[in-house]
Motif scaffolding. Structure first.
Motif, PDB file in Angstrom:
ATOM      1  N   LYS A   1       0.850  -1.192   0.000  1.00 42.21           N
ATOM      2  CA  LYS A   1       0.000   0.000   0.000  1.00 42.21           C
ATOM      3  C   LYS A   1       0.882   1.237   0.000  1.00 42.21           C
ATOM      4  CE  LYS A   1      -3.931   2.022   2.435  1.00 42.21           C
ATOM      5  NZ  LYS A   1      -4.901   2.072   1.369  1.00 42.21           N
ATOM      6  N   TRP A   2       0.652   2.114  -0.962  1.00 43.82           N
ATOM      7  CA  TRP A   2       1.419   3.354  -1.071  1.00 43.82           C
ATOM      8  C   TRP A   2       0.614   4.558  -0.600  1.00 43.82           C
ATOM      9  CZ3 TRP A   2       6.427   2.839  -2.030  1.00 43.82           C
ATOM     10  CH2 TRP A   2       6.848   1.675  -2.651  1.00 43.82           C
TER      11      TRP A   2
ATOM     12  N   GLN B   1       2.430  -0.089   5.611  1.00 45.50           N
ATOM     13  CA  GLN B   1       3.130  -0.825   6.666  1.00 45.50           C
ATOM     14  C   GLN B   1       2.277  -1.110   7.897  1.00 45.50           C
ATOM     15  OE1 GLN B   1       6.846   1.162   7.507  1.00 45.50           O
ATOM     16  NE2 GLN B   1       7.248   1.491   5.347  1.00 45.50           N
ATOM     17  N   LEU B   2       0.977  -0.906   7.804  1.00 43.21           N
ATOM     18  CA  LEU B   2       0.091  -1.151   8.949  1.00 43.21           C
ATOM     19  C   LEU B   2      -1.028  -2.106   8.522  1.00 43.21           C
ATOM     20  CD1 LEU B   2      -0.772  -0.625  11.851  1.00 43.21           C
ATOM     21  CD2 LEU B   2      -1.916   1.450  11.064  1.00 43.21           C
ATOM     22  N   PRO B   3      -0.926  -3.388   8.916  1.00 41.36           N
ATOM     23  CA  PRO B   3      -1.945  -4.363   8.511  1.00 41.36           C
ATOM     24  C   PRO B   3      -3.169  -4.326   9.417  1.00 41.36           C
ATOM     25  CG  PRO B   3      -0.262  -5.451   9.805  1.00 41.36           C
ATOM     26  CD  PRO B   3       0.164  -4.012   9.666  1.00 41.36           C
ATOM     27  N   MET B   4      -4.262  -4.851   8.881  1.00 41.91           N
ATOM     28  CA  MET B   4      -5.470  -5.072   9.679  1.00 41.91           C
ATOM     29  C   MET B   4      -5.956  -6.471   9.338  1.00 41.91           C
ATOM     30  SD  MET B   4      -8.214  -2.583   7.805  1.00 41.91           S
ATOM     31  CE  MET B   4      -8.730  -2.819   6.116  1.00 41.91           C
TER      32      MET B   4
ATOM     33  N   LEU C   1       0.523   8.904   7.468  1.00 43.11           N
ATOM     34  CA  LEU C   1       0.100   7.717   6.726  1.00 43.11           C
ATOM     35  C   LEU C   1      -1.393   7.453   6.825  1.00 43.11           C
ATOM     36  CD1 LEU C   1       3.092   5.381   7.649  1.00 43.11           C
ATOM     37  CD2 LEU C   1       2.779   6.759   5.578  1.00 43.11           C
ATOM     38  N   ILE C   2      -2.117   8.329   7.530  1.00 41.96           N
ATOM     39  CA  ILE C   2      -3.569   8.241   7.667  1.00 41.96           C
ATOM     40  C   ILE C   2      -4.157   9.614   7.319  1.00 41.96           C
ATOM     41  CG2 ILE C   2      -5.526   7.788   9.220  1.00 41.96           C
ATOM     42  CD1 ILE C   2      -3.836   5.350   9.119  1.00 41.96           C
ATOM     43  N   ILE C   3      -5.189   9.615   6.502  1.00 45.49           N
ATOM     44  CA  ILE C   3      -5.912  10.844   6.182  1.00 45.49           C
ATOM     45  C   ILE C   3      -7.270  10.771   6.858  1.00 45.49           C
ATOM     46  CG2 ILE C   3      -7.011  12.192   4.352  1.00 45.49           C
ATOM     47  CD1 ILE C   3      -4.808  11.208   2.482  1.00 45.49           C
TER      48      ILE C   3
END
Length: 107
Positions: free
Chosen positions: A16-17, A67-70, A98-100
């Protein structure tokens, strides 16, 4: 900074970019994940709702942010699936851009 429990999660496909998206404002994001960490500790997993996987064969683990999985829990309500996200890592991802966060649009 992912908790040890995430080591057992399957690695999500691809990479994920784009930043992860949150449908509330930043204050709500921080309040939610901070409360999870305060209540359950630094390795806590927060339950969130997401509209994936869309297909029956989709993977159990997806990217919430780069870089953050769920990881999907198997719980479902309509098109929404419950996922677990490392709460402390979500806060770090927000701090790193990395979060909007966007408040939901009213129709």
């Amino acid at each position: 900074m992912l908790p040890p429990v995430t080591e057992a999660w399957p690695v999500p496909r691809g990479h994920k970019w784009r930043p992860g998206r949150w449908r509330e404002d930043e204050a709500a994001f921080r309040a939610f994940f901070t409360a999870v960490v305060a209540t359950h500790g630094p390795d806590a997993l927060a339950q969130i709702w997401h509209d994936s996987p869309r297909a029956p064969g989709a993977g159990h683990t997806r990217w919430f942010a780069p870089q953050l999985p769920m990881h999907v829990t198997g719980e479902r309500e309509g098109p929404w699936h419950a996922y677990l996200v490392p709460a402390a890592a979500a806060l770090l991802a927000l701090d790193r851009g990395l979060i909007i966060c966007r408040a939901a649009r009213r129709v």
